[in-house]
Design a protein around this motif. Sequence first.
Motif, PDB file in Angstrom:
ATOM      1  N   GLY A  55       0.791  -1.223   0.000  1.00 39.70           N
ATOM      2  CA  GLY A  55       0.000   0.000   0.000  1.00 39.70           C
ATOM      3  C   GLY A  55       0.820   1.267   0.000  1.00 39.70           C
ATOM      4  O   GLY A  55       0.469   2.251  -0.657  1.00 39.70           O
ATOM      5  N   ASP A  56       1.929   1.270   0.723  1.00 37.27           N
ATOM      6  CA  ASP A  56       2.744   2.482   0.780  1.00 37.27           C
ATOM      7  C   ASP A  56       3.359   2.802  -0.573  1.00 37.27           C
ATOM      8  O   ASP A  56       3.556   3.971  -0.914  1.00 37.27           O
ATOM      9  CB  ASP A  56       3.843   2.336   1.842  1.00 37.27           C
ATOM     10  CG  ASP A  56       4.443   3.675   2.227  1.00 37.27           C
ATOM     11  OD1 ASP A  56       3.680   4.633   2.498  1.00 37.27           O
ATOM     12  OD2 ASP A  56       5.682   3.775   2.236  1.00 37.27           O
ATOM     13  N   ASN A  57       3.663   1.783  -1.359  1.00 35.49           N
ATOM     14  CA  ASN A  57       4.157   2.027  -2.716  1.00 35.49           C
ATOM     15  C   ASN A  57       3.056   2.604  -3.601  1.00 35.49           C
ATOM     16  O   ASN A  57       3.311   3.477  -4.435  1.00 35.49           O
ATOM     17  CB  ASN A  57       4.701   0.731  -3.323  1.00 35.49           C
ATOM     18  CG  ASN A  57       6.029   0.323  -2.733  1.00 35.49           C
ATOM     19  OD1 ASN A  57       6.745   1.136  -2.160  1.00 35.49           O
ATOM     20  ND2 ASN A  57       6.360  -0.947  -2.849  1.00 35.49           N
ATOM     21  N   VAL A  58       1.834   2.104  -3.434  1.00 36.98           N
ATOM     22  CA  VAL A  58       0.717   2.658  -4.197  1.00 36.98           C
ATOM     23  C   VAL A  58       0.463   4.097  -3.800  1.00 36.98           C
ATOM     24  O   VAL A  58       0.166   4.955  -4.640  1.00 36.98           O
ATOM     25  CB  VAL A  58      -0.547   1.797  -4.003  1.00 36.98           C
ATOM     26  CG1 VAL A  58      -1.732   2.413  -4.748  1.00 36.98           C
ATOM     27  CG2 VAL A  58      -0.306   0.374  -4.480  1.00 36.98           C
ATOM     28  N   ARG A  59       0.588   4.372  -2.515  1.00 34.62           N
ATOM     29  CA  ARG A  59       0.420   5.761  -2.041  1.00 34.62           C
ATOM     30  C   ARG A  59       1.431   6.685  -2.706  1.00 34.62           C
ATOM     31  O   ARG A  59       1.084   7.791  -3.134  1.00 34.62           O
ATOM     32  CB  ARG A  59       0.590   5.818  -0.517  1.00 34.62           C
ATOM     33  CG  ARG A  59       0.452   7.221   0.083  1.00 34.62           C
ATOM     34  CD  ARG A  59       0.871   7.239   1.538  1.00 34.62           C
ATOM     35  NE  ARG A  59       2.267   6.901   1.732  1.00 34.62           N
ATOM     36  CZ  ARG A  59       3.286   7.750   1.566  1.00 34.62           C
ATOM     37  NH1 ARG A  59       3.037   9.006   1.175  1.00 34.62           N
ATOM     38  NH2 ARG A  59       4.524   7.355   1.777  1.00 34.62           N
ATOM     39  N   LYS A  60       2.668   6.221  -2.836  1.00 35.08           N
ATOM     40  CA  LYS A  60       3.718   7.053  -3.422  1.00 35.08           C
ATOM     41  C   LYS A  60       3.631   7.127  -4.942  1.00 35.08           C
ATOM     42  O   LYS A  60       4.004   8.141  -5.533  1.00 35.08           O
ATOM     43  CB  LYS A  60       5.096   6.505  -3.010  1.00 35.08           C
ATOM     44  CG  LYS A  60       5.419   6.716  -1.537  1.00 35.08           C
ATOM     45  CD  LYS A  60       6.823   6.280  -1.197  1.00 35.08           C
ATOM     46  CE  LYS A  60       6.985   4.785  -1.190  1.00 35.08           C
ATOM     47  NZ  LYS A  60       8.315   4.345  -0.652  1.00 35.08           N
ATOM     48  N   TYR A  61       3.145   6.044  -5.565  1.00 34.05           N
ATOM     49  CA  TYR A  61       3.125   5.975  -7.025  1.00 34.05           C
ATOM     50  C   TYR A  61       1.742   5.573  -7.533  1.00 34.05           C
ATOM     51  O   TYR A  61       1.583   4.529  -8.185  1.00 34.05           O
ATOM     52  CB  TYR A  61       4.179   4.978  -7.519  1.00 34.05           C
ATOM     53  CG  TYR A  61       5.544   5.163  -6.904  1.00 34.05           C
ATOM     54  CD1 TYR A  61       6.282   6.325  -7.161  1.00 34.05           C
ATOM     55  CD2 TYR A  61       6.083   4.207  -6.042  1.00 34.05           C
ATOM     56  CE1 TYR A  61       7.535   6.509  -6.591  1.00 34.05           C
ATOM     57  CE2 TYR A  61       7.325   4.383  -5.470  1.00 34.05           C
ATOM     58  CZ  TYR A  61       8.049   5.536  -5.744  1.00 34.05           C
ATOM     59  OH  TYR A  61       9.281   5.722  -5.174  1.00 34.05           O
ATOM     60  N   PRO A  62       0.727   6.372  -7.254  1.00 32.74           N
ATOM     61  CA  PRO A  62      -0.642   5.991  -7.657  1.00 32.74           C
ATOM     62  C   PRO A  62      -0.795   5.835  -9.161  1.00 32.74           C
ATOM     63  O   PRO A  62      -1.641   5.050  -9.623  1.00 32.74           O
ATOM     64  CB  PRO A  62      -1.502   7.130  -7.112  1.00 32.74           C
ATOM     65  CG  PRO A  62      -0.559   8.291  -6.973  1.00 32.74           C
ATOM     66  CD  PRO A  62       0.761   7.691  -6.592  1.00 32.74           C
ATOM     67  N   HIS A  63       0.010   6.564  -9.947  1.00 33.25           N
ATOM     68  CA  HIS A  63      -0.094   6.432 -11.404  1.00 33.25           C
ATOM     69  C   HIS A  63       0.312   5.033 -11.862  1.00 33.25           C
ATOM     70  O   HIS A  63      -0.217   4.524 -12.863  1.00 33.25           O
ATOM     71  CB  HIS A  63       0.784   7.485 -12.085  1.00 33.25           C
ATOM     72  CG  HIS A  63       2.251   7.355 -11.799  1.00 33.25           C
ATOM     73  ND1 HIS A  63       2.798   7.633 -10.558  1.00 33.25           N
ATOM     74  CD2 HIS A  63       3.289   6.947 -12.588  1.00 33.25           C
ATOM     75  CE1 HIS A  63       4.108   7.415 -10.598  1.00 33.25           C
ATOM     76  NE2 HIS A  63       4.419   6.995 -11.811  1.00 33.25           N
ATOM     77  N   LEU A  64       1.232   4.384 -11.143  1.00 33.88           N
ATOM     78  CA  LEU A  64       1.630   3.031 -11.511  1.00 33.88           C
ATOM     79  C   LEU A  64       0.520   2.031 -11.197  1.00 33.88           C
ATOM     80  O   LEU A  64       0.283   1.091 -11.958  1.00 33.88           O
ATOM     81  CB  LEU A  64       2.923   2.640 -10.794  1.00 33.88           C
ATOM     82  CG  LEU A  64       4.177   3.429 -11.186  1.00 33.88           C
ATOM     83  CD1 LEU A  64       5.377   2.927 -10.416  1.00 33.88           C
ATOM     84  CD2 LEU A  64       4.435   3.328 -12.686  1.00 33.88           C
TER      85      LEU A  64
END
Length: 203
Positions: free
Chosen positions: A62-71
């Motif tokens: 989730g923290d990666n999605v938070r940082k890179y929502p476009h991905l």
Amino acid sequence: MLIERPPEWVRRLAPDSLFRVEEKGRKRIYLTFDDGPIPEVTPRLLDLLDDRKIKATFFMVGDNVRKYPHLYREVVARGHRVGNHTMHHLQGLKTKTERFVDDIDEAAQYIESNLFRPPHGWMSRRQRCEVGKRYRIVMYDLVTRDYSKRLNAQAVFDNVKRYCRPGSIIVFHDSLKSESKLFEALPRSIEWLREQGYEFALL
């Protein structure tokens, strides 16, 4: 082998979890990728999968999605599935159940999915019961160990050849630790699997 393919006694501890898809006369396998998305790896991986017309399931932190929502949006837009892999990549057996569930709930604010995979593949019985109320818990039949410093790309590829079987759910990682081995072993694995008559299916 305990790592690459979970033995039967491990599977019996989690009878409500999906380790392998039962196949009836078809040679299908299911590619999954853990720990992303990250800009150094995930876009290149998406292009590789597109080139080979393969859809996969991405279990995202989730923290990666938070940082890179476009991905995250790009993965979904290209027709892949996503799954929850906790917010902070917590290990279930080292985390109290309440905190573990809260971390999954936090990740769910960023990841829309009914699929969940525990980091490192381990949870307590209580955690499985709680998580299983809201998620389909997806484990794996084969983890390639592309993250391991002890293995090179050839060894990762060898793991695929040795342990893959019809219905296998296979784990690679779109992470920095796995990057070099992923992009050497994955294309070779795809080519070999197709030569063996396997089809790639989506969970």
